[in-house]
Scaffold this motif. Structure first.
Motif, PDB file in Angstrom:
ATOM      1  N   PHE A  12      -3.464  10.325   1.851  1.00  0.00           N
ATOM      2  CA  PHE A  12      -2.992   8.957   1.739  1.00  0.00           C
ATOM      3  C   PHE A  12      -4.191   8.033   1.743  1.00  0.00           C
ATOM      4  O   PHE A  12      -5.216   8.323   2.361  1.00  0.00           O
ATOM      5  N   THR A  13      -4.045   6.901   1.087  1.00  0.00           N
ATOM      6  CA  THR A  13      -5.033   5.831   1.148  1.00  0.00           C
ATOM      7  C   THR A  13      -4.328   4.596   1.679  1.00  0.00           C
ATOM      8  O   THR A  13      -3.316   4.165   1.121  1.00  0.00           O
ATOM      9  N   LEU A  14      -4.868   4.073   2.774  1.00  0.00           N
ATOM     10  CA  LEU A  14      -4.305   2.886   3.404  1.00  0.00           C
ATOM     11  C   LEU A  14      -5.282   1.738   3.210  1.00  0.00           C
ATOM     12  O   LEU A  14      -6.410   1.790   3.692  1.00  0.00           O
ATOM     13  N   TYR A  15      -4.868   0.734   2.460  1.00  0.00           N
ATOM     14  CA  TYR A  15      -5.680  -0.472   2.290  1.00  0.00           C
ATOM     15  C   TYR A  15      -5.316  -1.405   3.432  1.00  0.00           C
ATOM     16  O   TYR A  15      -4.136  -1.720   3.634  1.00  0.00           O
ATOM     17  N   ALA A  16      -6.337  -1.807   4.185  1.00  0.00           N
ATOM     18  CA  ALA A  16      -6.088  -2.521   5.438  1.00  0.00           C
ATOM     19  C   ALA A  16      -7.202  -3.525   5.725  1.00  0.00           C
ATOM     20  O   ALA A  16      -8.176  -3.625   4.990  1.00  0.00           O
ATOM     21  N   PHE A  40      -2.219  16.208   6.820  1.00  0.00           N
ATOM     22  CA  PHE A  40      -2.628  15.358   5.701  1.00  0.00           C
ATOM     23  C   PHE A  40      -3.851  14.547   6.097  1.00  0.00           C
ATOM     24  O   PHE A  40      -4.174  14.423   7.271  1.00  0.00           O
ATOM     25  N   ALA A  41      -4.512  14.050   5.098  1.00  0.00           N
ATOM     26  CA  ALA A  41      -5.707  13.234   5.303  1.00  0.00           C
ATOM     27  C   ALA A  41      -5.350  11.773   5.043  1.00  0.00           C
ATOM     28  O   ALA A  41      -4.517  11.475   4.189  1.00  0.00           O
ATOM     29  N   ILE A  42      -5.996  10.893   5.795  1.00  0.00           N
ATOM     30  CA  ILE A  42      -5.797   9.458   5.619  1.00  0.00           C
ATOM     31  C   ILE A  42      -7.155   8.812   5.429  1.00  0.00           C
ATOM     32  O   ILE A  42      -8.042   8.972   6.265  1.00  0.00           O
ATOM     33  N   THR A  43      -7.310   8.091   4.336  1.00  0.00           N
ATOM     34  CA  THR A  43      -8.508   7.296   4.106  1.00  0.00           C
ATOM     35  C   THR A  43      -8.120   5.842   4.289  1.00  0.00           C
ATOM     36  O   THR A  43      -7.198   5.361   3.626  1.00  0.00           O
ATOM     37  N   VAL A  44      -8.802   5.162   5.203  1.00  0.00           N
ATOM     38  CA  VAL A  44      -8.540   3.747   5.429  1.00  0.00           C
ATOM     39  C   VAL A  44      -9.635   2.962   4.720  1.00  0.00           C
ATOM     40  O   VAL A  44     -10.823   3.193   4.951  1.00  0.00           O
ATOM     41  N   VAL A  45      -9.219   2.059   3.844  1.00  0.00           N
ATOM     42  CA  VAL A  45     -10.150   1.251   3.070  1.00  0.00           C
ATOM     43  C   VAL A  45     -10.018  -0.202   3.523  1.00  0.00           C
ATOM     44  O   VAL A  45      -8.922  -0.777   3.479  1.00  0.00           O
ATOM     45  N   ASP A  46     -11.134  -0.782   3.970  1.00  0.00           N
ATOM     46  CA  ASP A  46     -11.150  -2.178   4.404  1.00  0.00           C
ATOM     47  C   ASP A  46     -11.240  -3.064   3.165  1.00  0.00           C
ATOM     48  O   ASP A  46     -12.262  -3.085   2.480  1.00  0.00           O
ATOM     49  N   VAL A  47     -10.175  -3.798   2.879  1.00  0.00           N
ATOM     50  CA  VAL A  47     -10.157  -4.623   1.663  1.00  0.00           C
ATOM     51  C   VAL A  47     -11.162  -5.767   1.725  1.00  0.00           C
ATOM     52  O   VAL A  47     -11.572  -6.286   0.685  1.00  0.00           O
ATOM     53  N   ASP A  48     -11.578  -6.150   2.926  1.00  0.00           N
ATOM     54  CA  ASP A  48     -12.535  -7.239   3.045  1.00  0.00           C
ATOM     55  C   ASP A  48     -13.967  -6.793   2.762  1.00  0.00           C
ATOM     56  O   ASP A  48     -14.856  -7.628   2.622  1.00  0.00           O
ATOM     57  N   ALA A  49     -14.197  -5.490   2.647  1.00  0.00           N
ATOM     58  CA  ALA A  49     -15.536  -4.976   2.350  1.00  0.00           C
ATOM     59  C   ALA A  49     -15.851  -5.048   0.852  1.00  0.00           C
ATOM     60  O   ALA A  49     -16.998  -4.876   0.464  1.00  0.00           O
ATOM     61  N   ALA A  52     -13.324  -7.473  -4.816  1.00  0.00           N
ATOM     62  CA  ALA A  52     -12.275  -7.146  -5.794  1.00  0.00           C
ATOM     63  C   ALA A  52     -11.014  -6.656  -5.084  1.00  0.00           C
ATOM     64  O   ALA A  52      -9.900  -7.020  -5.474  1.00  0.00           O
ATOM     65  N   LEU A  53     -11.182  -5.830  -4.054  1.00  0.00           N
ATOM     66  CA  LEU A  53     -10.013  -5.367  -3.296  1.00  0.00           C
ATOM     67  C   LEU A  53      -9.388  -6.512  -2.516  1.00  0.00           C
ATOM     68  O   LEU A  53      -8.160  -6.611  -2.422  1.00  0.00           O
ATOM     69  N   GLY A  54     -10.224  -7.371  -1.955  1.00  0.00           N
ATOM     70  CA  GLY A  54      -9.712  -8.530  -1.234  1.00  0.00           C
ATOM     71  C   GLY A  54      -8.870  -9.407  -2.143  1.00  0.00           C
ATOM     72  O   GLY A  54      -7.787  -9.879  -1.763  1.00  0.00           O
ATOM     73  N   ALA A  55      -9.330  -9.613  -3.368  1.00  0.00           N
ATOM     74  CA  ALA A  55      -8.579 -10.420  -4.327  1.00  0.00           C
ATOM     75  C   ALA A  55      -7.309  -9.699  -4.773  1.00  0.00           C
ATOM     76  O   ALA A  55      -6.252 -10.327  -4.943  1.00  0.00           O
ATOM     77  N   ARG A  56      -7.401  -8.394  -4.953  1.00  0.00           N
ATOM     78  CA  ARG A  56      -6.242  -7.626  -5.427  1.00  0.00           C
ATOM     79  C   ARG A  56      -5.125  -7.593  -4.394  1.00  0.00           C
ATOM     80  O   ARG A  56      -3.954  -7.801  -4.709  1.00  0.00           O
ATOM     81  N   ASP A  58      -5.147  -9.301  -1.202  1.00  0.00           N
ATOM     82  CA  ASP A  58      -5.009 -10.573  -0.508  1.00  0.00           C
ATOM     83  C   ASP A  58      -4.229 -10.387   0.800  1.00  0.00           C
ATOM     84  O   ASP A  58      -4.674  -9.667   1.674  1.00  0.00           O
ATOM     85  N   GLU A  59      -3.073 -10.991   0.908  1.00  0.00           N
ATOM     86  CA  GLU A  59      -2.284 -10.907   2.146  1.00  0.00           C
ATOM     87  C   GLU A  59      -1.204  -9.818   2.106  1.00  0.00           C
ATOM     88  O   GLU A  59      -0.327  -9.787   2.956  1.00  0.00           O
ATOM     89  N   LEU A  60      -1.271  -8.927   1.135  1.00  0.00           N
ATOM     90  CA  LEU A  60      -0.268  -7.874   0.995  1.00  0.00           C
ATOM     91  C   LEU A  60      -0.485  -6.730   1.985  1.00  0.00           C
ATOM     92  O   LEU A  60       0.405  -5.930   2.207  1.00  0.00           O
ATOM     93  N   VAL A  61      -1.648  -6.633   2.595  1.00  0.00           N
ATOM     94  CA  VAL A  61      -1.971  -5.498   3.455  1.00  0.00           C
ATOM     95  C   VAL A  61      -1.095  -5.456   4.695  1.00  0.00           C
ATOM     96  O   VAL A  61      -0.651  -6.500   5.154  1.00  0.00           O
ATOM     97  N   PRO A  62      -0.866  -4.265   5.207  1.00  0.00           N
ATOM     98  CA  PRO A  62      -1.339  -2.977   4.738  1.00  0.00           C
ATOM     99  C   PRO A  62      -0.551  -2.485   3.526  1.00  0.00           C
ATOM    100  O   PRO A  62       0.631  -2.780   3.381  1.00  0.00           O
ATOM    101  N   VAL A  63      -1.237  -1.722   2.687  1.00  0.00           N
ATOM    102  CA  VAL A  63      -0.615  -1.105   1.518  1.00  0.00           C
ATOM    103  C   VAL A  63      -0.952   0.380   1.554  1.00  0.00           C
ATOM    104  O   VAL A  63      -2.118   0.746   1.715  1.00  0.00           O
ATOM    105  N   LEU A  64       0.058   1.224   1.417  1.00  0.00           N
ATOM    106  CA  LEU A  64      -0.132   2.666   1.505  1.00  0.00           C
ATOM    107  C   LEU A  64       0.147   3.321   0.155  1.00  0.00           C
ATOM    108  O   LEU A  64       1.175   3.067  -0.477  1.00  0.00           O
ATOM    109  N   TYR A  65      -0.801   4.156  -0.248  1.00  0.00           N
ATOM    110  CA  TYR A  65      -0.666   4.952  -1.470  1.00  0.00           C
ATOM    111  C   TYR A  65      -0.751   6.421  -1.104  1.00  0.00           C
ATOM    112  O   TYR A  65      -1.482   6.802  -0.183  1.00  0.00           O
TER     113      TYR A  65
END
Length: 101
Positions: A12-16, A40-49, A52-56, A58-65
């Motif tokens: 899983f990828t968690l945008y947070a 399972f494996a979880i990758t947490v991606v900091d959208v503020d880092a 482009a992710l921050g813009a994509r 924005d305030e939708l986080v957390p988002v799980l894929y």
């Protein structure tokens, strides 16, 4: 007969965001679904880092894929049904193995 290689665990990828309590809650709820028989494996991606992710997201986080080439599984709160369905699909047809009908 050669043994069949073990299927890779689902991932899983968690945008947070680091300061997001909903992100922390979703991560904890996701981790609670892991079992020894279904790791399972979880990758947490900091959208503020990444601007482009921050813009994509924005305030939708957390988002799980699950698979990044597929639509999101959920956002704001963990959708347990969607996550379990994704895990079941991964167990039935792991990446790299052809589906047998």
């Amino acid at each position: 007969m050669r043994p069949v290689p073990a299927a890779p665990p689902a991932s899983f990828t968690l945008y947070a965001r680091g300061y997001c309590h909903l992100c922390d809650d979703m991560l904890a709820a996701l981790q609670a679904l892991e079992t020894p028989s279904q790791p399972f494996a979880i990758t947490v991606v900091d959208v503020d880092a990444d601007p482009a992710l921050g813009a994509r997201f924005d305030e939708l986080v957390p988002v799980l894929y699950g698979a990044l080439d597929q639509p999101e599984l959920c956002h704001y709160f963990l959708d347990r049904v969607a996550v379990l369905a994704y895990l079941e699909g991964q167990a039935r047809n792991p990446v790299g193995r052809p589906e047998i009908r």
